[in-house]
Design an enzyme around this catalytic site. Structure first.
Site, short mmCIF file in Angstrom:
data_model
loop_
_atom_site.label_atom_id
_atom_site.label_comp_id
_atom_site.label_asym_id
_atom_site.label_seq_id
_atom_site.Cartn_x
_atom_site.Cartn_y
_atom_site.Cartn_z
N LYS A 29 0.99 -1.25 -0.07
CA LYS A 29 -0.01 0.02 0.01
C LYS A 29 0.86 1.19 0.02
O LYS A 29 2.00 0.99 0.30
CB LYS A 29 -1.01 0.08 1.38
CG LYS A 29 -1.79 -1.20 1.02
CD LYS A 29 -2.81 -1.43 2.45
CE LYS A 29 -3.79 -2.37 2.19
NZ LYS A 29 -4.73 -2.52 3.47
N TYR A 69 -12.17 -2.96 -3.15
CA TYR A 69 -12.92 -3.20 -1.72
C TYR A 69 -14.34 -2.91 -1.80
O TYR A 69 -15.00 -2.54 -0.66
CB TYR A 69 -12.11 -1.93 -0.76
CG TYR A 69 -10.82 -2.14 -0.37
CD1 TYR A 69 -10.38 -3.39 0.25
CD2 TYR A 69 -9.46 -1.27 -0.67
CE1 TYR A 69 -9.19 -3.71 0.65
CE2 TYR A 69 -8.46 -1.49 -0.30
CZ TYR A 69 -8.08 -2.70 0.41
OH TYR A 69 -6.88 -3.10 0.79
N ASN A 132 -1.61 0.02 7.42
CA ASN A 132 -1.36 -1.28 7.55
C ASN A 132 -0.40 -2.12 6.44
O ASN A 132 -0.42 -3.42 6.14
CB ASN A 132 -2.33 -2.43 8.09
CG ASN A 132 -3.32 -2.68 7.07
OD1 ASN A 132 -3.21 -2.20 5.91
ND2 ASN A 132 -4.37 -3.74 7.35
N HIS A 135 -1.55 -5.47 1.33
CA HIS A 135 -2.92 -6.40 1.15
C HIS A 135 -2.56 -7.57 0.52
O HIS A 135 -1.67 -7.96 -0.06
CB HIS A 135 -3.87 -5.73 -0.04
CG HIS A 135 -4.92 -6.55 -0.47
ND1 HIS A 135 -6.09 -6.84 0.26
CD2 HIS A 135 -4.94 -7.33 -1.50
CE1 HIS A 135 -6.78 -7.54 -0.57
NE2 HIS A 135 -6.07 -8.02 -1.76
N GLU A 146 -8.60 -10.53 -8.09
CA GLU A 146 -8.06 -9.20 -8.00
C GLU A 146 -6.99 -9.15 -8.90
O GLU A 146 -6.65 -8.03 -9.47
CB GLU A 146 -7.49 -9.05 -6.33
CG GLU A 146 -8.51 -9.12 -5.49
CD GLU A 146 -8.35 -9.38 -4.00
OE1 GLU A 146 -6.94 -9.71 -3.61
OE2 GLU A 146 -9.24 -9.24 -3.07
P1 ADP Z 1 -7.47 -7.32 5.42
O1 ADP Z 1 -6.60 -6.40 4.64
O2 ADP Z 1 -6.67 -8.07 6.62
O3 ADP Z 1 -7.99 -8.64 4.60
P2 ADP Z 1 -10.08 -6.26 5.72
O4 ADP Z 1 -10.55 -7.18 4.45
O5 ADP Z 1 -10.90 -6.49 6.99
O6 ADP Z 1 -8.60 -6.94 6.31
O7 ADP Z 1 -9.90 -4.73 5.45
C1 ADP Z 1 -9.46 -4.22 4.30
C2 ADP Z 1 -8.54 -3.21 4.68
O8 ADP Z 1 -9.34 -2.12 5.08
C3 ADP Z 1 -7.55 -3.23 5.95
O9 ADP Z 1 -6.33 -3.86 5.30
C4 ADP Z 1 -7.30 -2.00 6.38
O10 ADP Z 1 -6.50 -1.21 5.61
C5 ADP Z 1 -8.56 -1.08 6.13
N1 ADP Z 1 -9.42 -1.48 7.43
C6 ADP Z 1 -10.22 -2.43 7.85
N2 ADP Z 1 -10.60 -2.27 9.16
C7 ADP Z 1 -10.36 -0.78 9.23
C8 ADP Z 1 -10.81 0.12 10.37
N3 ADP Z 1 -11.65 -0.36 11.31
N4 ADP Z 1 -10.47 1.44 10.52
C9 ADP Z 1 -9.62 1.57 9.25
N5 ADP Z 1 -9.20 1.03 8.04
C10 ADP Z 1 -9.71 -0.48 8.18
#
Ligand code: ADP
Length: 169
Positions: A29, A69, A132, A135, A146
């Site tokens: 990211k 997303y 974070n 992805h 994807e």
């Molecule tokens: P992952 O990326 O671990 O598969 P998710 O699919 O639940 O997680 O969420 C996609 C992305 O959305 C996350 O990697 C993060 O960047 C963002 N995200 C998820 N939950 C939150 C939150 N509570 N606040 C802000 N960003 C979030």
């Protein structure tokens, strides 16, 4: 024809009867790119033994981030998430190998970097869910979806590393 413009010809192409073709879409990211973590992160997947089939630096249009997303579109953080993903270039990776989807998720760690285990990418390199770093697809079906979304025809390389016999019996 000269070989110089045809990099694919420099590598023996093994059509993979013996190789698992599971694929994951992994994306560094914008925070990971800005923080100079690209080499560190790609290196972890290379050392693990997965094959890079696609790789590019890319400025993602909002419509693509929204589509990627779309399952999260009802979440309160969705607008911020789209803004985050489009805030700078990302690095797109198509990785292939047996069990690559689940294994990449393990290497990446859980969504919240503060809860991610040390030794994982998020556990070692982040402190907030909203930054974070990376992805990874959550199922082989989404891996294919994807990769099709982020890579155009012709951007993936069909190749087999010569090291494969040293990684897989
Ligand atoms: P992952 O990326 O671990 O598969 P998710 O699919 O639940 O997680 O969420 C996609 C992305 O959305 C996350 O990697 C993060 O960047 C963002 N995200 C998820 N939950 C939150 C939150 N509570 N606040 C802000 N960003 C979030």
């Amino acid at each position: 024809a000269s070989l110089s413009h045809q990099c694919g010809r420099l590598t023996p192409i093994v059509r993979a009867s013996q190789s698992s073709t599971e694929r994951s879409y992994v994306m560094i990211k914008p925070d990971g790119v800005q923080r100079g973590l690209v080499g560190e992160i790609i290196s972890r997947f290379e050392r693990k033994g997965f094959t890079i089939k696609g790789l590019k630096l890319f400025s993602c249009p909002a419509a693509l981030a929204e589509e990627h997303y779309k399952d999260l579109s009802s979440k309160p953080f969705y607008p911020k998430l789209v803004k985050y993903i489009t805030s700078g270039p990302v690095v797109c990776l198509a990785l292939e190998g047996p069990g690559v989807v689940a294994s990449a998720r393990k290497l990446i760690g859980v969504t919240n970097p503060l809860q991610a285990e040390p030794g994982t990418i998020r556990g070692d390199l982040g402190i907030e869910t909203g930054r974070n770093v990376i992805h990874g697809s959550d199922s082989p079906e989404n891996g294919e979806r994807e990769i099709a979304l982020w890579f155009k025809e012709g951007e993936l390389c069909e190749w087999e590393p010569t090291l494969t016999p040293w990684l897989r019996e």
